[in-house]
Enzyme design. Structure first.
Site, short mmCIF file in Angstrom:
data_model
loop_
_atom_site.label_atom_id
_atom_site.label_comp_id
_atom_site.label_asym_id
_atom_site.label_seq_id
_atom_site.Cartn_x
_atom_site.Cartn_y
_atom_site.Cartn_z
N TRP A 21 -22.84 44.27 11.42
CA TRP A 21 -23.64 43.06 11.20
C TRP A 21 -23.05 41.83 11.89
CZ3 TRP A 21 -28.01 41.26 8.70
CH2 TRP A 21 -28.04 39.87 8.45
N MET A 22 -23.96 40.99 12.47
CA MET A 22 -23.55 39.68 13.01
C MET A 22 -24.59 38.63 12.61
SD MET A 22 -23.02 38.52 17.00
CE MET A 22 -24.74 38.57 17.52
N ASN A 23 -24.13 37.42 12.20
CA ASN A 23 -25.06 36.29 12.14
C ASN A 23 -24.50 35.13 12.96
OD1 ASN A 23 -23.77 36.57 9.28
ND2 ASN A 23 -24.41 34.47 9.19
N ASP A 24 -24.32 33.95 12.41
CA ASP A 24 -24.09 32.72 13.18
C ASP A 24 -23.04 32.81 14.29
OD1 ASP A 24 -25.31 32.17 10.77
OD2 ASP A 24 -23.90 30.61 10.18
N GLN A 40 -20.06 35.24 12.94
CA GLN A 40 -20.06 35.77 11.58
C GLN A 40 -20.26 37.28 11.67
OE1 GLN A 40 -20.07 33.90 8.10
NE2 GLN A 40 -18.57 33.43 9.66
N TRP A 48 -24.97 42.13 5.70
CA TRP A 48 -24.15 40.94 5.49
C TRP A 48 -23.09 41.22 4.41
CZ3 TRP A 48 -22.70 37.55 1.70
CH2 TRP A 48 -22.17 36.33 2.13
N ARG A 139 -19.80 23.58 3.41
CA ARG A 139 -19.46 24.57 4.43
C ARG A 139 -19.84 24.17 5.86
NH1 ARG A 139 -23.49 27.44 1.31
NH2 ARG A 139 -25.45 27.68 2.46
N ASP A 140 -19.47 25.05 6.77
CA ASP A 140 -19.85 25.02 8.19
C ASP A 140 -19.27 23.81 8.93
OD1 ASP A 140 -21.23 27.21 7.30
OD2 ASP A 140 -23.21 26.26 7.37
N GLU A 195 -27.66 23.89 6.77
CA GLU A 195 -26.50 24.66 7.20
C GLU A 195 -26.14 24.30 8.64
OE1 GLU A 195 -26.78 28.60 4.48
OE2 GLU A 195 -28.03 28.73 6.27
C1 FRU Z 1 -25.91 30.26 8.02
C2 FRU Z 1 -24.89 30.62 6.97
C3 FRU Z 1 -23.79 29.56 6.90
C4 FRU Z 1 -22.62 30.33 6.33
C5 FRU Z 1 -22.79 31.69 6.97
C6 FRU Z 1 -22.36 32.83 6.11
O1 FRU Z 1 -26.62 31.33 8.52
O2 FRU Z 1 -25.50 30.81 5.71
O3 FRU Z 1 -24.14 28.43 6.13
O4 FRU Z 1 -21.40 29.73 6.66
O5 FRU Z 1 -24.18 31.82 7.29
O6 FRU Z 1 -22.42 34.05 6.81
#
Ligand code: FRU
Length: 486
Positions: A21-24, A40, A48, A139-140, A195
Site C-alpha cells: 500500500w502507498m498513499n501521500d 506513506q 492502509w 499532523r502533516d 490535510e
Molecule cells: C492524507 C492523510 C494524512 C495522514 C496520512 C496517513 O491522505 O490522511 O493526513 O498524515 O494520510 O496515512
C-alpha cells in the site's frame, strides 16, 4: 468482482511501489542532483496500516528507483505524512525530515529525523516529538523557507488541526525550536478534515515584482453523509508576511477537477526555483477497492506550477514536467479529421496524446478511450457551452465501488484554439486543459492491452494529433534488495 490481474496494468512512467500500500507523497526534495520521493507506505501488505515512509529516487522525474523503507513504524507509533528540507549545519549538508508521530493513544505530534548520507539512512531525534499540542489530529508538517524584505531568513512550519479545519504556522531559525505564529481557518464547508497543507510564493504572470502566496490543502469528507465525490485538493491565493496567511477570497478553489488527485505537496530546493507539485492518484472514498496487486497506489505526474491572471483573478496553472514535452517534440504531428467517419487511433495505453484544434470551426469534439474491458472514458469538449466533461463509466467500474463511476466538469476559457494533453499510463489518466489552466485526474480501468482512442468532431475540420507510446522499458527499476517477483 473484477480481478486485478486482468484489468489494471502497472504504470510505466508514474511511480508505484513494487508491492504493498502507498498513499501521500512525503518529504519531496531535490538534493545533490536527485529527486527524492518518500511516501506513506505499509511495508507489510496492500491495505492502509503500519504507516512508514517508503522511498524512491529519480534523476529526471520520469524514471524512478525504489529503495528500502526510510522511516519505519514502531510498536505504538506510526509515521504519518510530512516534509524534508535540505540545509547546511556547521558547514555540513543535511536533510531534516518532519513527520507526524501518530501514537497508539491517538495523540498526533510532530517529530524529526536527520540524514547525512543524502536521504538513505535516518537518525531519529531522541527529543521527539518536537511539537506537541496534546491533540489527536495535529499532523502533516510542511517546512518552507521565508525571507522578508530586509533579507532576514526563517523556517516556517505549517501543519493542520485536521478536524478543526485549521492550518497552524510556526517559525524557527535553527530547525529545532519552534515558535507559534498564527492560525488560518476554519473556512468553507464543515464535515471535512483538512490535510497536507503547503504554502509557496509564485510570481503572477511571471512578474517578480508581483508575488502571491498559494496555500494548498487536501480536504476529505467525514461523517455519515460524506460527499460521494470524496477527497480532493483546493487552494487559496493570498499574502504571507512571515507571520500569517491572508487569503484574497474566502473560497476554496479546486486544484484538480478529477476524482483522483490528493495530498499533493511541492519539492523543497527544486532547481531554478521551480514549484513542482506531486499528488497521490486515488480517493479515500474507494482507495482500498482499487483492484491492483501486489501493489496499491500511484503518484501523479509531477506538475510545474505558476500563477496567471484569468478573468481578473490569479489562477493556478499546471504543466507537466519537461520529459513530457521532450517526448512530444520528437513525434511527428498528424492532421486528422474526425467527422464521417470518426478517426481511430490505437495506443499502447502508456501514452501521451496531444490534441490541438479550432473549436470555432469544428464544433463539439468527443474523444472516447476504450481498452479490453467494458468500461470507457468519454471526453466532450464544447466551446458553445464552454464546458469540458470527462465521464468514466461501465459495469466494471460500478462493481468496484458505488461511487467509482464519475463525471467531472471543467469550465473552459473563452475563444482561441483548443488544446488537450492526455497522459494515460495504465490505470492513470491525467488531462491537461489548454495551457494548464485546469487538470482532470482520474483512475481508469482500460484493461491490460491496447487502448483505442476514437475522435469525433461535429464538423469536417482538422485536428492536429501528436501521440507517443512510452514503452515498458520506461518502467521503474528496482534494486535487487526489493525485487520480490510478482
Ligand atoms: C492524507 C492523510 C494524512 C495522514 C496520512 C496517513 O491522505 O490522511 O493526513 O498524515 O494520510 O496515512
Amino acid at each position: 468482482m473484477p480481478t486485478s490481474k486482468g484489468q489494471v496494468s502497472r504504470p510505466a512512467f508514474h511511480f508505484t511501489p513494487q508491492r504493498n500500500w502507498m498513499n501521500d507523497p512525503n518529504g519531496l526534495v531535490y538534493h545533490r542532483g536527485v529527486w527524492h520521493l518518500y511516501f506513506q507506505y505499509n511495508p507489510e501488505n496492500a491495505d492502509w496500516g503500519n504507516m512508514s515512509w517508503g522511498h524512491a529516487t529519480s534523476p529526471d522525474l520520469q524514471h524512478w528507483t525504489e529503495h528500502p523503507v526510510a522511516l519505519r513504524y514502531r510498536e505504538g507509533e506510526q509515521i504519518f505524512s510530512g516534509s524534508i528540507v535540505a540545509s547546511t549545519v556547521n558547514g555540513t549538508e543535511q536533510l531534516t525530515a518532519y513527520y507526524t508521530s501518530a501514537y497508539g493513544d491517538h495523540r498526533q505530534a510532530q517529530s524529526t529525523a536527520t540524514s547525512h548520507d543524502g536521504g538513505f539512512t535516518w537518525q531519529l531525534n531522541p527529543n521527539n516529538p518536537v511539537l506537541d499540542r496534546g491533540t489527536s489530529a495535529f499532523r502533516d508538517p510542511k517546512v518552507i523557507r521565508y525571507t522578508n524584505r530586509n533579507g532576514d531568513f526563517q523556517w516556517i512550519l505549517l501543519a493542520v488541526e485536521a478536524d478543526d479545519r485549521q492550518v497552524l504556522f510556526y517559525a524557527s531559525s535553527d530547525l529545532r525550536s519552534w515558535e507559534y505564529l498564527s492560525t488560518f481557518g476554519p473556512i468553507g464547508d464543515e464535515g471535512l478534515v483538512w490535510e497536507c497543507p503547503d504554502l509557496f510564493p509564485l510570481a503572477v504572470d511571471g512578474d517578480p515584482e508581483c508575488i502571491r502566496w498559494v496555500l494548498v490543502l487536501s480536504t476529505n469528507p467525514v461523517g455519515h453523509d460524506a460527499d460521494a465525490d470524496g477527497s480532493s485538493m483546493s487552494y487559496f491565493v493570498g499574502q504571507f508576511d512571515g507571520v500569517s496567511f491572508i487569503a484574497e477570497t474566502q473560497e476554496l478553489t479546486r486544484v484538480d477537477h478529477g476524482r483522483d488527485f490528493y495530498a499533493g505537496v511541492t519539492f523543497d530546493s527544486a532547481p531554478g526555483g521551480e514549484v513542482i507539485l506531486l499528488g497521490w492518484m486515488s480517493n479515500w472514498r474507494y482507495a482500498t477497492a482499487f483492484p491492483t496487486a501486489p501493489w496499491r497506489g500511484a503518484m501523479s505526474i509531477p506538475r510545474r506550477l505558476s500563477l496567471r491572471v484569468l478573468d481578473g483573478t490569479p489562477r493556478l496553472m499546471q504543466e507537466p514536467p519537461a520529459f513530457v514535452s521532450e517526448h512530444l517534440a520528437k513525434a511527428v504531428p498528424a492532421t486528422v479529421f474526425g467527422a464521417d467517419p470518426p478517426f481511430s487511433l490505437s495506443l499502447s495505453g502508456h501514452s501521451l496524446i496531444d490534441l490541438r484544434w479550432d473549436p470555432a470551426t469544428s464544433g463539439v469534439l468527443r474523444l472516447r478511450l476504450q481498452g479490453d474491458t467494458d468500461s470507457k472514458v468519454e471526453i466532450i469538449h464544447s466551446s458553445t457551452s464552454q464546458t469540458l466533461h470527462i465521464t468514466r463509466s461501465g459495469p466494471v467500474l460500478e462493481a468496484l465501488h458505488p461511487d467509482f463511476a464519475s463525471r467531472s466538469t471543467v469550465e473552459l476559457a473563452t475563444g482561441g484554439a483548443a488544446r488537450l494533453l492526455l497522459i494515460l499510463d495504465g490505470p492513470l489518466l491525467e488531462v491537461f486543459v489548454g495551457n494548464g489552466e485546469s487538470t482532470v485526474s482520474n483512475l481508469v480501468v482500460p484493461g491490460r492491452s491496447a487502448v483505442t482512442a476514437t475522435l469525433e468532431t461535429e464538423r469536417h475540420t482538422p485536428v492536429t494529433v501528436t501521440s507517443v507510446d512510452l514503452a515498458q522499458s520506461e518502467r521503474i527499476t528496482t534494486p535487487a534488495a526489493l525485487d520480490h517477483s510478482d
